[in-house]
Enzyme design. Structure first.
Site: not given
Length: 203
Positions: A40, A44, A96, A99
């Site tokens: 993604c 982060r 993750h 998201c």
């Protein structure tokens, strides 16, 4: 603020060379990563850092919601270069939890052109609608769809001509589905690894 990034880069370069004077000379010579990371674009989730690899050790492709869309020429080009030129041995699809793209799909938030990009996630949502609706906690529902999405993208990668051709010629290539937790920094294996055409339809 932009100038600060240039200064950070200078400090990073100096520190790298202090610890390893030949580092950049080796890096400039060639890249030979064994891994392709499809992740993604979320800021982060720094791919190299969370798996402890240096530049040159991980070939990276990132987009919103870590999608491997069969018609996306960017993804297909990265995949072809990684498999055919770099000869990577492992392709890691890593989503993750929490998201934003996945959350937007579930909440039907509007984001313009991004809504078109996220249509494959809506397809995954529809496929698992009954199981998702049975989850009472909204955050748990988002995280479940994050996992389902990764599993679907593993299947998409396995179905590409590039990967099928690689397996047909006997190239050692495995596709893995992982998910990263922002709250604890840990990667979890979703146990959907595909190592050949026999298992390509499982995810």
């Amino acid at each position: 603020m932009i100038d600060r990034l240039i200064q950070n880069n200078l400090a990073w370069s100096i520190n790298r060379q202090k610890g390893d004077p030949d580092y950049f000379r080796r890096l400039a010579a060639q890249q030979s990563p064994e891994f392709l990371w499809i992740g993604c674009a979320d800021s982060r989730v720094p791919a190299n850092e969370i798996v402890g690899l240096d530049p040159g050790e991980l070939f990276v492709h990132r987009n919103i919601a870590n999608l491997a869309i069969p018609t996306d020429i960017n993804f297909l080009s990265v995949l072809a270069f990684a498999v055919n030129a770099l000869k990577v041995r492992h392709i890691i699809v890593c989503g993750h939890y929490v998201c934003g793209g996945i959350r937007a799909t579930l909440t039907r938030e509007k984001h313009g052109i991004v809504d078109h990009w996220l249509e494959p996630v809506r397809e995954v949502q529809r496929k698992h609608a009954e199981r998702l609706e049975a989850i009472g906690n909204p955050e748990d529902r988002v995280n479940a769809l994050c996992e389902y999405n990764v599993i679907r993208q593993v299947g998409n990668v396995a179905a590409t001509v590039t990967v099928r051709d690689a397996w047909e010629r006997g190239q050692d290539l495995a596709i893995h589905g992982w998910i990263y937790g922002l709250s604890d920094g840990l990667v979890r294996d979703l146990d959907v690894t595909v190592t050949g055409p026999a298992g390509a339809d499982r995810p």
